[in-house]
Design a protein around this motif. Sequence first.
Motif, PDB file in Angstrom:
ATOM      1  N   LEU A   6      43.722  29.530 -28.012  1.00  0.00           N
ATOM      2  CA  LEU A   6      43.269  30.784 -28.601  1.00  0.00           C
ATOM      3  C   LEU A   6      43.404  30.804 -30.114  1.00  0.00           C
ATOM      4  O   LEU A   6      42.602  31.412 -30.803  1.00  0.00           O
ATOM      5  CB  LEU A   6      44.032  31.967 -28.002  1.00  0.00           C
ATOM      6  N   VAL A   7      44.410  30.134 -30.656  1.00  0.00           N
ATOM      7  CA  VAL A   7      44.607  30.160 -32.099  1.00  0.00           C
ATOM      8  C   VAL A   7      43.936  28.992 -32.808  1.00  0.00           C
ATOM      9  O   VAL A   7      44.050  28.860 -34.009  1.00  0.00           O
ATOM     10  CB  VAL A   7      46.115  30.219 -32.476  1.00  0.00           C
ATOM     11  N   GLY A   8      43.215  28.151 -32.099  1.00  0.00           N
ATOM     12  CA  GLY A   8      42.418  27.132 -32.762  1.00  0.00           C
ATOM     13  C   GLY A   8      42.930  25.712 -32.647  1.00  0.00           C
ATOM     14  O   GLY A   8      42.377  24.824 -33.257  1.00  0.00           O
ATOM     15  N   ASN A   9      43.985  25.487 -31.903  1.00  0.00           N
ATOM     16  CA  ASN A   9      44.456  24.123 -31.727  1.00  0.00           C
ATOM     17  C   ASN A   9      43.510  23.380 -30.797  1.00  0.00           C
ATOM     18  O   ASN A   9      43.104  23.889 -29.766  1.00  0.00           O
ATOM     19  CB  ASN A   9      45.871  24.094 -31.150  1.00  0.00           C
ATOM     20  N   ALA A  10      43.183  22.165 -31.167  1.00  0.00           N
ATOM     21  CA  ALA A  10      42.301  21.360 -30.330  1.00  0.00           C
ATOM     22  C   ALA A  10      43.105  20.791 -29.175  1.00  0.00           C
ATOM     23  O   ALA A  10      44.229  20.339 -29.350  1.00  0.00           O
ATOM     24  CB  ALA A  10      41.688  20.232 -31.149  1.00  0.00           C
ATOM     25  N   SER A  11      42.514  20.815 -27.999  1.00  0.00           N
ATOM     26  CA  SER A  11      43.155  20.205 -26.849  1.00  0.00           C
ATOM     27  C   SER A  11      42.243  19.108 -26.311  1.00  0.00           C
ATOM     28  O   SER A  11      41.017  19.232 -26.346  1.00  0.00           O
ATOM     29  CB  SER A  11      43.462  21.246 -25.770  1.00  0.00           C
ATOM     30  N   THR A  12      42.844  18.037 -25.847  1.00  0.00           N
ATOM     31  CA  THR A  12      42.101  16.914 -25.304  1.00  0.00           C
ATOM     32  C   THR A  12      41.614  17.266 -23.916  1.00  0.00           C
ATOM     33  O   THR A  12      42.339  17.860 -23.128  1.00  0.00           O
ATOM     34  CB  THR A  12      43.002  15.667 -25.243  1.00  0.00           C
ATOM     35  N   LEU A  13      40.361  16.881 -23.619  1.00  0.00           N
ATOM     36  CA  LEU A  13      39.766  17.168 -22.319  1.00  0.00           C
ATOM     37  C   LEU A  13      39.577  15.900 -21.512  1.00  0.00           C
ATOM     38  O   LEU A  13      39.459  14.802 -22.070  1.00  0.00           O
ATOM     39  CB  LEU A  13      38.410  17.855 -22.505  1.00  0.00           C
ATOM     40  N   ASP A  14      39.500  16.041 -20.208  1.00  0.00           N
ATOM     41  CA  ASP A  14      39.236  14.928 -19.303  1.00  0.00           C
ATOM     42  C   ASP A  14      37.781  14.492 -19.478  1.00  0.00           C
ATOM     43  O   ASP A  14      36.862  15.288 -19.304  1.00  0.00           O
ATOM     44  CB  ASP A  14      39.505  15.368 -17.866  1.00  0.00           C
ATOM     45  N   VAL A  15      37.563  13.219 -19.832  1.00  0.00           N
ATOM     46  CA  VAL A  15      36.207  12.736 -20.135  1.00  0.00           C
ATOM     47  C   VAL A  15      35.292  12.781 -18.919  1.00  0.00           C
ATOM     48  O   VAL A  15      34.088  13.015 -19.057  1.00  0.00           O
ATOM     49  CB  VAL A  15      36.216  11.330 -20.773  1.00  0.00           C
ATOM     50  N   ASP A  16      35.808  12.573 -17.722  1.00  0.00           N
ATOM     51  CA  ASP A  16      34.971  12.621 -16.524  1.00  0.00           C
ATOM     52  C   ASP A  16      34.417  14.030 -16.292  1.00  0.00           C
ATOM     53  O   ASP A  16      33.246  14.195 -15.954  1.00  0.00           O
ATOM     54  CB  ASP A  16      35.762  12.160 -15.289  1.00  0.00           C
ATOM     55  N   LYS A  17      35.258  15.037 -16.502  1.00  0.00           N
ATOM     56  CA  LYS A  17      34.801  16.422 -16.341  1.00  0.00           C
ATOM     57  C   LYS A  17      33.758  16.780 -17.396  1.00  0.00           C
ATOM     58  O   LYS A  17      32.777  17.457 -17.110  1.00  0.00           O
ATOM     59  CB  LYS A  17      35.987  17.383 -16.419  1.00  0.00           C
ATOM     60  N   VAL A  18      33.963  16.299 -18.627  1.00  0.00           N
ATOM     61  CA  VAL A  18      33.010  16.583 -19.704  1.00  0.00           C
ATOM     62  C   VAL A  18      31.679  15.886 -19.423  1.00  0.00           C
ATOM     63  O   VAL A  18      30.618  16.466 -19.645  1.00  0.00           O
ATOM     64  CB  VAL A  18      33.589  16.171 -21.073  1.00  0.00           C
ATOM     65  N   GLU A  19      31.725  14.657 -18.916  1.00  0.00           N
ATOM     66  CA  GLU A  19      30.486  13.947 -18.570  1.00  0.00           C
ATOM     67  C   GLU A  19      29.690  14.718 -17.516  1.00  0.00           C
ATOM     68  O   GLU A  19      28.469  14.808 -17.603  1.00  0.00           O
ATOM     69  CB  GLU A  19      30.789  12.528 -18.061  1.00  0.00           C
ATOM     70  N   LYS A  20      30.372  15.272 -16.539  1.00  0.00           N
ATOM     71  CA  LYS A  20      29.683  16.065 -15.515  1.00  0.00           C
ATOM     72  C   LYS A  20      29.094  17.333 -16.117  1.00  0.00           C
ATOM     73  O   LYS A  20      27.964  17.712 -15.813  1.00  0.00           O
ATOM     74  CB  LYS A  20      30.642  16.409 -14.371  1.00  0.00           C
ATOM     75  N   GLU A  21      29.854  17.994 -16.996  1.00  0.00           N
ATOM     76  CA  GLU A  21      29.380  19.222 -17.633  1.00  0.00           C
ATOM     77  C   GLU A  21      28.160  18.964 -18.524  1.00  0.00           C
ATOM     78  O   GLU A  21      27.250  19.774 -18.597  1.00  0.00           O
ATOM     79  CB  GLU A  21      30.500  19.839 -18.473  1.00  0.00           C
ATOM     80  N   LEU A  22      28.139  17.807 -19.201  1.00  0.00           N
ATOM     81  CA  LEU A  22      27.044  17.479 -20.120  1.00  0.00           C
ATOM     82  C   LEU A  22      26.006  16.547 -19.502  1.00  0.00           C
ATOM     83  O   LEU A  22      25.163  16.004 -20.213  1.00  0.00           O
ATOM     84  CB  LEU A  22      27.603  16.832 -21.396  1.00  0.00           C
ATOM     85  N   GLY A  23      26.054  16.381 -18.206  1.00  0.00           N
ATOM     86  CA  GLY A  23      25.157  15.451 -17.521  1.00  0.00           C
ATOM     87  C   GLY A  23      23.691  15.656 -17.827  1.00  0.00           C
ATOM     88  O   GLY A  23      22.928  14.696 -17.908  1.00  0.00           O
ATOM     89  N   SER A  24      23.277  16.888 -18.057  1.00  0.00           N
ATOM     90  CA  SER A  24      21.856  17.164 -18.306  1.00  0.00           C
ATOM     91  C   SER A  24      21.411  16.776 -19.713  1.00  0.00           C
ATOM     92  O   SER A  24      20.211  16.655 -19.955  1.00  0.00           O
ATOM     93  CB  SER A  24      21.551  18.638 -18.060  1.00  0.00           C
ATOM     94  N   ILE A  25      22.348  16.566 -20.650  1.00  0.00           N
ATOM     95  CA  ILE A  25      21.932  16.190 -22.003  1.00  0.00           C
ATOM     96  C   ILE A  25      22.300  14.762 -22.383  1.00  0.00           C
ATOM     97  O   ILE A  25      21.818  14.256 -23.390  1.00  0.00           O
ATOM     98  CB  ILE A  25      22.466  17.174 -23.062  1.00  0.00           C
ATOM     99  N   LEU A  26      23.135  14.112 -21.594  1.00  0.00           N
ATOM    100  CA  LEU A  26      23.472  12.721 -21.876  1.00  0.00           C
ATOM    101  C   LEU A  26      22.321  11.820 -21.434  1.00  0.00           C
ATOM    102  O   LEU A  26      21.687  12.070 -20.416  1.00  0.00           O
ATOM    103  CB  LEU A  26      24.756  12.314 -21.149  1.00  0.00           C
TER     104      LEU A  26
END
Length: 125
Positions: free
Chosen positions: A7-27
């Motif tokens: 909430l205050v702007g700290n970046a958090s690392t995400l699971d790459v497999d989940k991100v690939e699924k979320e962005l599957g339509s643009i990759l």
Amino acid sequence: MGLFDSLVGNASTLDVDKVEKELGSILIEEEKVKAAFKVVRDLMVFTEKRLILVDKQGLTGKKIEYHSIPYKSISHFSVETAGKFDLDAELKIWISSATEPLVNKQFKNDSSIYDIQKILAAVCL
């Protein structure tokens, strides 16, 4: 990093497999996500070929802008770390022939800025 950090702007690392699924339509075919960071609702996604900035807009976040930056277009970048009184770390990315940075992200005293800088150095240098 917990809910408060995001909430205050700290970046958090995400699971790459989940991100690939979320962005599957643009990759593109065979494009793999190498690293991803979340800052509040937005994402910074590093693939083998480009940096994708995901800007979730509106109250619900249903409207999304995908900004794609090929690594070869990045002319330079800067990282400003947080200080004793200035607690914000800052990332700026310039693309070829631009006088102003295309990307200007603020981070709240966050070590993820070093990880992002290393990735940018690896893909741009």
